[in-house]
Design a protein around this motif. Structure first.
Motif, PDB file in Angstrom:
ATOM      1  N   GLN A   1      -0.967  47.463 -34.598  1.00 56.41           N
ATOM      2  CA  GLN A   1      -0.089  46.922 -33.555  1.00 56.41           C
ATOM      3  C   GLN A   1       1.287  47.576 -33.616  1.00 56.41           C
ATOM      4  O   GLN A   1       1.897  47.856 -32.575  1.00 56.41           O
ATOM      5  CB  GLN A   1       0.044  45.404 -33.680  1.00 56.41           C
ATOM      6  CG  GLN A   1       0.848  44.785 -32.538  1.00 56.41           C
ATOM      7  CD  GLN A   1       0.465  43.367 -32.259  1.00 56.41           C
ATOM      8  OE1 GLN A   1       0.351  42.563 -33.167  1.00 56.41           O
ATOM      9  NE2 GLN A   1       0.261  43.039 -30.983  1.00 56.41           N
TER      10      GLN A   1
ATOM     11  N   ASP B   1       0.881  50.774 -31.926  1.00 56.27           N
ATOM     12  CA  ASP B   1       0.734  50.587 -30.487  1.00 56.27           C
ATOM     13  C   ASP B   1       2.092  50.383 -29.826  1.00 56.27           C
ATOM     14  O   ASP B   1       2.355  50.894 -28.732  1.00 56.27           O
ATOM     15  CB  ASP B   1      -0.182  49.392 -30.203  1.00 56.27           C
ATOM     16  CG  ASP B   1      -0.542  49.272 -28.738  1.00 56.27           C
ATOM     17  OD1 ASP B   1      -1.102  50.246 -28.185  1.00 56.27           O
ATOM     18  OD2 ASP B   1      -0.260  48.229 -28.120  1.00 56.27           O
TER      19      ASP B   1
ATOM     20  N   ALA C   1       6.368  43.638 -33.984  1.00 60.70           N
ATOM     21  CA  ALA C   1       4.989  43.280 -34.335  1.00 60.70           C
ATOM     22  C   ALA C   1       4.917  41.944 -35.063  1.00 60.70           C
ATOM     23  O   ALA C   1       3.927  41.211 -34.932  1.00 60.70           O
ATOM     24  CB  ALA C   1       4.377  44.384 -35.199  1.00 60.70           C
TER      25      ALA C   1
END
Length: 795
Positions: free
Chosen positions: A208, A211, A248
């Motif tokens: 994540q 990302d 995150a």
């Protein structure tokens, strides 16, 4: 809130709540007071509920017991949704978006989660202690669970405690100890250590982070670095990780509400924007509390590096008296001080036509409001008077009805009363006293400590053992020197030149060390936005690429090679904590500017992902204990010997122009072409008669000879055109072509036959026998279909 107090609104409920805490009424910026309806009965009711919550903490059971939590939940249930909203909103100086609070509470009741992260970076000041404890008590009284994220890895990135993770963790333990002594009710409070939690769920947390890195520009992330108090032009590469990880954290902790200071606003807004980018429906609410002013003129917030800018939770009574006596305490507004506060970017109260005491930016009055009156029902005594609200104190001081000396004397006494339980705890509890002594002894400002690299506590043999576990049954011997090659980022159909370049690098690495590893950088690929974040398709492409590169490396080598391949994620997950400490250390040791130079790009559209991927490449080298790296990318930052090779080009057309678009399939050979495409592509390849400066068919012929894939090249011609020609030397082909003795129409068919019989046949066979080849090809086909639909929709 002062401008939204319509009857029945959350704003109006907040005013009622404020009046419960300050019975004389809340002072507006225009000098008037809001007098709540039915204040007495509602005040009594909330006091009863908060008292029940307090009583739950005072029971004999441990604060975290089920019985205490049940009593707290029952107490919270006594409040209406509007009252819970008011209680929550009263914590913040800013709420984004306030309209989302009531729907959240209606949906989740007492199961909503709030979070704040704290970086164990030194002693705790009074805002972090008393002010935060009261805010947490209000949030839990409203039915929430408050999660503290003990950000030990974040402190590591910010070079706190000289980068010593052991010291950082001890400071974190000290802060928790202070909160307990300061009266924070713990039955609905969780403390989660970042290093432990992230290590346990590395396969979820880090993808994540990557990302987020691929979705936002570096410029946007650099703006968030204000949360570390660093200027953009002085950032280390590790400090780019900080906001990515903090963003995150919100999703990793399943936080419904981000309850941090207003100085964290930019990174919290990044989390809301990430929801838009990633298609996440429910955005976290941002409830930002006030940042307590520093005690010196112009300090918009306290500084732990300046001991006299703040009161600390274990300060002696004499320290408190001295600091408050010397504190900045104006009775008139100072334009220069106001400018410093504005430059700090903190959220301030809206300007009013009539000057108020809050316009003074007076830290003593700020302490009165946010520390002394943090608890509902508090009073303040100064100059022989008892004040029921901060507004009363402020107006009395502004009107010269309260002297500076009396204000400071009363404030010092009030602060000392709040700190006395903490002092007693650290004086009477031997473990707490020893912990405080160690924290006081830690120094984080020396240059030597700042440059120190954190010891991963993993000896080289442990690194090699982890590599052996990740490899499983393999021809490689991790105990022997290893050459490392990093595969390029996966692509839907990578150029054949990339495969050949990688194959030749593998051969060089294996000849230098005796064995070579091809690392498929699947997590780096996510950071680099390969396949637009489609990990399944990226992994499929990487598997096929690796199978082809290993097969071609053996075919192109004059001697046997010891080779293997491994996914980066498999390597990371064998020792995730040590790996990410290596990533952080790589960033701490290098400026952002240096990493951008290695990446080779720094412009307005540069994403944060390539910076993160560069740091991963450095950690990859350490995680494989590589003796050499054959790479021309960021891995050369790792400090081990680096070998380079010129890239191989299989491009069939000149650089793109208006006549030949760069998306033309005939411009190059690609990994997934197959043998049927060879004739078509060579037929259309640029091959101008007599031109040997740029001639792809001639270059391919030279490659085949150089790597002993052919011993001779037969050019078939009709008898009337001179008959067949047999070449055993690429230079002879070049000379005849340049002299126009060899026509393109005769050369091209010979190149087609030679490629299909040697190089391309090896490639096709490798793909056919690759592990899970059918599944990989199906995944790539599915991605291509999805990408095509998305492109049509965009048009």
């Amino acid at each position: 809130l002062s401008h939204t107090a319509e009857e029945g609104s959350v704003g109006e409920a907040a005013w009622r709540l404020a009046a419960m805490a300050w019975p004389a009424g809340w002072g507006r910026n225009d000098g008037t007071s809001y007098v709540p309806r039915a204040a007495a009965s509602e005040r009594a009711r909330v006091v009863e509920v908060l008292g029940a919550a307090q009583a739950a903490s005072a029971q004999p059971e441990p604060p975290s017991s089920a019985a205490a939590e049940a009593r707290c939940s029952a107490a919270a249930a006594e409040l209406s949704v509007a009252e819970k909203c008011a209680l929550l909103v009263s914590v913040g100086e800013e709420c984004v978006n306030e309209s989302e609070v009531a729907p959240l509470l209606e949906k989740k009741g007492s199961s909503f989660r709030l979070y704040d992260g704290f970086e164990p970076s030194g002693r705790m000041h009074i805002a972090q202690g008393v002010f935060k404890a009261e805010n947490v008590n209000k949030c839990t009284a409203a039915g929430g669970t408050f999660v503290f994220w003990v950000a030990d890895w974040f402190a590591l990135m910010n070079d706190k405690m000289g980068g010593d993770l052991g010291k950082i963790r001890e400071v974190g333990a000290y802060l928790v100890e202070v909160w307990k002594a300061a009266g924070m009710r713990m039955e609905r409070v969780e403390f989660r250590w970042a290093s432990d939690e992230i290590t346990a769920s590395a396969d979820k947390y880090w993808p994540q982070v990557l990302d987020i890195a691929r979705r936002f520009t570096l410029a946007r992330i650099k703006k968030c670095c204000q949360i570390m108090g660093r200027l953009e032009n002085s950032l280390s590469a590790a400090q780019i990780l900080y906001p990515l990880m903090q963003c995150a954290d919100v999703f990793f902790l399943r936080a419904d509400v981000c309850q941090l200071g207003v100085d964290q606003r930019k990174v919290n807004m990044l989390a809301r924007d990430y929801c838009d980018a990633a298609g996440i429906k429910f955005k976290p609410i941002i409830l930002s509390h006030h940042m307590l002013y520093g005690l010196k003129a112009g300090q918009a917030k306290m500084s732990k590096s300046d001991p006299d800018s703040a009161i600390f939770m274990e300060d002696s009574a004499a320290d408190v008296d001295r600091k408050i006596r010397d504190a900045y305490c104006p009775r008139t507004k100072d334009a220069q001080v106001a400018a410093k506060h504005d430059a700090a970017g903190m959220v301030a109260a809206p300007a009013s036509a009539k000057a108020t005491w809050e316009d003074l930016l007076n830290p003593c009055l700020d302490y009165v409001k946010h520390v002394v009156f943090a608890a509902p029902g508090a009073t303040f005594e100064a100059g022989g008077r008892a004040f029921a609200s901060a507004d009363e104190v402020g107006r009395a001081f502004l009107a010269d009805h309260l002297s500076e000396a009396d204000l400071k004397t009363g404030l010092a006494a009030a602060v000392n009363r709040l700190l006395e339980p903490v002092r007693r705890h650290f004086a009477d509890d031997q473990n707490a006293a020893a912990l405080l002594a160690r924290v006081r002894s830690y120094k984080s400002s020396s240059q030597q400590q700042q440059q120190q690299q954190v010891a991963t506590r993993h000896a080289e043999d442990e690194v090699r053992a982890a590599l052996a576990r990740a490899l499983g049954p393999s021809p490689l011997d991790p105990a022997k020197p290893l050459g490392l090659v990093l595969a390029p980022p996966p692509a839907p159909n990578p150029p054949l030149g990339d495969v050949l370049s990688t194959a030749l690098r593998l051969g060089l690495a294996a000849r230098k060390t005796g064995q070579a590893l091809l690392l498929q950088a699947d997590w780096s690929a996510l950071a680099l936005d390969a396949f637009q974040g489609d990990g399944k398709a990226a992994a499929a492409s990487a598997r096929l690429f690796a199978a082809a590169a290993l097969r071609l490396a053996r075919a192109l080598s004059p001697e046997p090679l010891v080779l293997a391949t491994l996914r980066q994620s498999e390597l990371i997950l064998e020792r995730p904590s040590a790996y990410w400490i290596d990533v952080i250390n790589a960033g701490r040791a290098r400026s952002l500017a240096d990493v951008l130079t290695a990446v080779g790009r720094d412009d307005a559209e540069q994403r944060a992902g390539p910076v993160v991927a560069a740091l991963l490449a450095v950690a990859d080298v350490k995680a494989t204990a590589a003796a050499i790296v054959v790479d021309d990318g960021p891995a050369r930052l790792a400090g081990v010997p680096v070998e380079t090779l010129p890239p191989v080009s299989t491009r069939l057309q000149p650089p793109p122009d208006d006549a030949v678009p760069d998306d033309d399939d005939n411009r190059d050979f690609f990994l997934l072409d197959g043998l049927d495409a060879t004739k078509r592509k060579i037929k259309r390849a640029f091959c101008e008669p007599g031109n040997v400066a740029f001639n792809p068919p001639l270059a391919l012929a030279a490659f085949l000879f150089r790597h002993r894939l052919v011993a001779a090249l037969t050019v078939k011609r009709k008898p009337e055109n001179g008959g067949d020609l047999v070449y055993d030397d690429p230079d002879a082909i070049r000379r005849d072509f340049e002299a126009l003795r060899l026509h393109p129409g005769d050369l091209k068919p010979a190149i087609v036959d030679a490629l299909n019989a040697t190089l391309l046949k090896t490639l096709v066979d490798a793909l056919a026998t690759a592990p899970e080849a059918k599944q990989a090809l199906a995944a790539l086909k599915a991605y291509a279909k999805k990408a095509s639909k998305a492109a049509k929709k965009k048009k």
